[in-house]
Motif scaffolding. Structure first.
Motif, PDB file in Angstrom:
ATOM      1  N   GLY A  10       0.800  -1.220   0.000  1.00  0.00           N
ATOM      2  CA  GLY A  10       0.000   0.000   0.000  1.00  0.00           C
ATOM      3  C   GLY A  10       0.834   1.271   0.000  1.00  0.00           C
ATOM      4  N   GLU A  11       2.103   1.150  -0.321  1.00  0.00           N
ATOM      5  CA  GLU A  11       2.986   2.321  -0.373  1.00  0.00           C
ATOM      6  C   GLU A  11       2.881   2.984  -1.744  1.00  0.00           C
ATOM      7  N   PRO A  12       3.084   4.295  -1.801  1.00  0.00           N
ATOM      8  CA  PRO A  12       3.089   4.950  -3.104  1.00  0.00           C
ATOM      9  C   PRO A  12       4.337   4.522  -3.900  1.00  0.00           C
ATOM     10  N   VAL A  13       4.150   4.342  -5.190  1.00  0.00           N
ATOM     11  CA  VAL A  13       5.266   3.930  -6.043  1.00  0.00           C
ATOM     12  C   VAL A  13       5.945   5.186  -6.565  1.00  0.00           C
ATOM     13  N   ILE A  14       7.124   5.446  -6.052  1.00  0.00           N
ATOM     14  CA  ILE A  14       7.923   6.592  -6.472  1.00  0.00           C
ATOM     15  C   ILE A  14       9.140   6.019  -7.186  1.00  0.00           C
ATOM     16  N   LEU A  15       9.315   6.417  -8.442  1.00  0.00           N
ATOM     17  CA  LEU A  15      10.323   5.771  -9.279  1.00  0.00           C
ATOM     18  C   LEU A  15      11.746   5.895  -8.736  1.00  0.00           C
ATOM     19  N   TRP A  16      12.088   7.014  -8.120  1.00  0.00           N
ATOM     20  CA  TRP A  16      13.457   7.122  -7.609  1.00  0.00           C
ATOM     21  C   TRP A  16      13.689   6.136  -6.470  1.00  0.00           C
ATOM     22  N   ARG A  17      12.617   5.828  -5.715  1.00  0.00           N
ATOM     23  CA  ARG A  17      12.745   4.827  -4.651  1.00  0.00           C
ATOM     24  C   ARG A  17      12.923   3.432  -5.244  1.00  0.00           C
ATOM     25  N   VAL A  18      12.215   3.177  -6.351  1.00  0.00           N
ATOM     26  CA  VAL A  18      12.368   1.894  -7.048  1.00  0.00           C
ATOM     27  C   VAL A  18      13.800   1.759  -7.542  1.00  0.00           C
ATOM     28  N   GLN A  19      14.307   2.834  -8.146  1.00  0.00           N
ATOM     29  CA  GLN A  19      15.674   2.817  -8.662  1.00  0.00           C
ATOM     30  C   GLN A  19      16.678   2.551  -7.542  1.00  0.00           C
ATOM     31  N   LYS A  20      16.479   3.223  -6.435  1.00  0.00           N
ATOM     32  CA  LYS A  20      17.403   3.077  -5.311  1.00  0.00           C
ATOM     33  C   LYS A  20      17.359   1.661  -4.736  1.00  0.00           C
TER      34      LYS A  20
END
Length: 111
Positions: free
Chosen positions: A74-84
């Motif tokens: 249920g967390e927001p998908v933020i692309l920089w977090r995915v990248q990290k």
């Protein structure tokens, strides 16, 4: 290796890139499928060519797994977090962003 073996590699808890080496080590046939010997096994070589994945394909698969984890939690998908979290370098990540955004839009439509 068969379909089940491929699925085990593909859906492993910790993503493993599907390479000749990974397949050969799992089956104890690494020497037979190395590039210098595989020409003697044309059907095996053809099958390996269909199964092995590029670095970019592996990065996409790893990122999609992280995106799915974010969505399940249920967390927001933020692309920089995915990248990290996936440890993909920025110049490589920029190349796969369109595919990740396409996947995200399909997942949002589904839910």
């Amino acid at each position: 290796m068969g379909e089940r073996g491929r699925e085990r590699l593909y859906f492993a808890t910790t993503p493993v890139r599907i390479t000749r080496s990974a397949i050969g080590k799992r089956l104890n046939i690494l020497e037979r499928i190395e590039k210098r010997h595989v020409f003697k096994l044309p059907y095996t070589n053809q099958l390996l060519s269909e199964i092995i994945e590029s670095v970019q394909d592996f990065q996409i698969r790893r990122c999609l797994k992280v995106i799915d984890e974010f969505l399940e939690d249920g967390e927001p998908v933020i692309l920089w977090r995915v990248q990290k979290k996936c440890a993909v370098q920025l110049h490589d990540f920029k190349k796969i962003i369109p595919k990740l955004e396409e996947y995200l839009s399909r997942e949002k439509e589904r839910n």
